[in-house]
Design an enzyme around this catalytic site. Structure first.
Site, PDB file in Angstrom:
ATOM      1  NE  ARG A  76       3.800   6.436   3.927  1.00 35.71           N
ATOM      2  CZ  ARG A  76       3.438   6.904   2.723  1.00 35.71           C
ATOM      3  NH1 ARG A  76       2.550   7.892   2.645  1.00 35.71           N
ATOM      4  NH2 ARG A  76       3.947   6.392   1.628  1.00 35.71           N
ATOM      5  CG  HIS A 101      -3.174   3.004   1.937  1.00 35.13           C
ATOM      6  ND1 HIS A 101      -3.729   4.183   2.379  1.00 35.13           N
ATOM      7  CD2 HIS A 101      -2.408   3.332   0.846  1.00 35.13           C
ATOM      8  CE1 HIS A 101      -3.325   5.184   1.601  1.00 35.13           C
ATOM      9  NE2 HIS A 101      -2.529   4.702   0.681  1.00 35.13           N
ATOM     10  CG  HIS A 175      -4.841   4.651  -3.344  1.00 36.39           C
ATOM     11  ND1 HIS A 175      -3.890   4.824  -4.325  1.00 36.39           N
ATOM     12  CD2 HIS A 175      -4.281   5.140  -2.207  1.00 36.39           C
ATOM     13  CE1 HIS A 175      -2.806   5.357  -3.801  1.00 36.39           C
ATOM     14  NE2 HIS A 175      -3.010   5.570  -2.520  1.00 36.39           N
ATOM     15  CB  SER A 176      -9.135   5.891  -8.665  1.00 33.00           C
ATOM     16  OG  SER A 176      -9.993   4.770  -8.605  1.00 33.00           O
ATOM     17  CE1 TYR A 177      -0.760   6.142  -8.038  1.00 34.23           C
ATOM     18  CE2 TYR A 177      -2.508   4.648  -7.337  1.00 34.23           C
ATOM     19  CZ  TYR A 177      -1.233   5.151  -7.186  1.00 34.23           C
ATOM     20  OH  TYR A 177      -0.413   4.675  -6.188  1.00 34.23           O
ATOM     21  CG  ASP A 248       2.303  10.714  -0.566  1.00 37.80           C
ATOM     22  OD1 ASP A 248       1.061  10.601  -0.480  1.00 37.80           O
ATOM     23  OD2 ASP A 248       3.095   9.786  -0.337  1.00 37.80           O
ATOM     24  CD  GLU A 309      -4.372   8.503  -1.302  1.00 40.68           C
ATOM     25  OE1 GLU A 309      -4.242   7.934  -0.198  1.00 40.68           O
ATOM     26  OE2 GLU A 309      -3.396   8.844  -2.013  1.00 40.68           O
TER      27      GLU A 309
END
Length: 345
Positions: A76, A101, A175-177, A248, A309
């Site tokens: 951000r 992003h 940005h893989s989870y 986060d 990330e």
């Protein structure tokens, strides 16, 4: 080892890299999105360990950036603007009044030029994109190459290379989870994370860095000797509550170990090790997910995945003492993150 290609929705291509151990990674030319990673559990069962939509069309309107390459700046940017050498640059707002992003038309939503390759020990893809000056509000023409490379040691490396003809802001990530339980069997609260970080970035109610670095000592953010993710989910710690009862946050890496992050899932025996030359990582535990999205194996739910990330910090555009995202003209940006998948008995 092999590389397979198939057409998706009549407009995209999905490339699947498979090594001799059966590990497979599928990647779209749209957004450079990782749609699936198949790795074995302790019994040799190959299962998917990332979140990916059942209907590929949902990637077009995806606000969660599942599996995508994000940039020009990951994270951000406060007020969707920054100042560089006395000039203010205004970016697109896509997170309230802030820029997230790379904005609505960031790298996650472009078609990348893809060239597959094979070496004696690896297979992979080179993804290229030219980001024109002014795109998203950023200065400079930037040429970017991202290399996805898989070897037979079940290592997936992501190498980011870029250069700009003007001074600009730039830090990329994927940005893989991740969910090591396999095929999204259970949320990630039981994942045990070890991370070499003694400081993290304080956030305000908008999830914007306040400019203050906090010590992890005595908090749910201390992963130096390992901790379960659910510790933060269940804590009443103010920073966890601000993030939706999870994480986060940007963690700044300490420099005393090459392995920056180790993630273990006791149920499956899977272990994910993250090596990187990035200065830190945003760990996001999908606190904002609800049950409305359909993945290949299950519907979404809170805490179903965890993102690592790896990146510099966009807070450096407004505050001192953070890892810088400034890329100078003609400077070569070169960063790498390696995800190694293994098992423990």
């Amino acid at each position: 080892m092999k590389i397979e290609t198939k057409e998706i929705l009549g407009k995209w291509k999905e490339f699947t890299l498979t090594n001799d151990q059966g590990m497979a990674v599928s990647i779209l030319n749209y957004g450079g999105i990782i749609t699936r990673i198949l790795v074995p559990d302790r019994d040799g069962m190959l299962e998917n360990v990332v979140l990916g939509y059942k209907d590929y069309q949902h990637y077009v309107s995806d606000s969660n950036f599942f599996g995508a390459l994000v940039g020009r700046v990951a994270g951000r940017i406060q007020g969707a603007s920054f100042e560089l050498d006395g000039k203010t640059y205004h970016l697109e707002e896509n997170d309230g009044e802030n820029h997230l992003h790379g904005g609505p038309a960031g790298f996650h939503s472009v078609i990348w030029e893809v060239v597959p390759f094979e070496t004696a020990e690896t297979i992979g893809l080179n993804l290229h994109y030219h980001s024109a000056c002014g795109e998203g509000g950023y200065p400079g023409n930037v040429d970017i190459t991202v290399t996805y490379e898989l070897n037979n040691a079940n290592q997936l490396s992501l190498t980011y290379t870029a250069n700009s003809d003007q001074k600009t802001a730039f830090t990329m990530t994927n940005h893989s989870y991740f969910n090591l339980s396999g095929n999204l069997r259970s949320p990630v609260g039981g994942h045990h994370v070890t991370m070499e970080s003694s400081k993290f970035v304080e956030l305000d109610e908008q999830l914007i860095p306040t400019g203050k670095l906090l010590e992890v000592d005595g908090t749910p953010y201390d992963f130096r000797r390992g901790n379960l993710l659910r510790t933060g989910f269940e804590s009443g710690f103010e920073q966890n509550k601000i993030a939706g009862n999870g994480y986060d946050h940007y963690f700044i890496f300490d420099d005393n170990r090459e392995e920056k992050i180790v993630v273990r899932d006791e149920q499956s025996g899977r272990v994910l090790t993250v090596h990187t030359n990035q200065p830190g990582v945003v760990m996001y535990t999908s606190n904002m997910l609800d049950d409305s999205l359909e993945f290949k194996e299950a519907f979404s739910e809170k805490y179903l995945g965890v993102c690592f990330e790896t990146q510099a910090s966009p807070a450096s555009l407004h505050h001192e003492g953070f890892p810088s995202v400034i890329l100078n003209a003609e400077e070569v940006y070169k960063r790498q993150t390696v995800f190694t998948f293994g098992v423990e008995g």
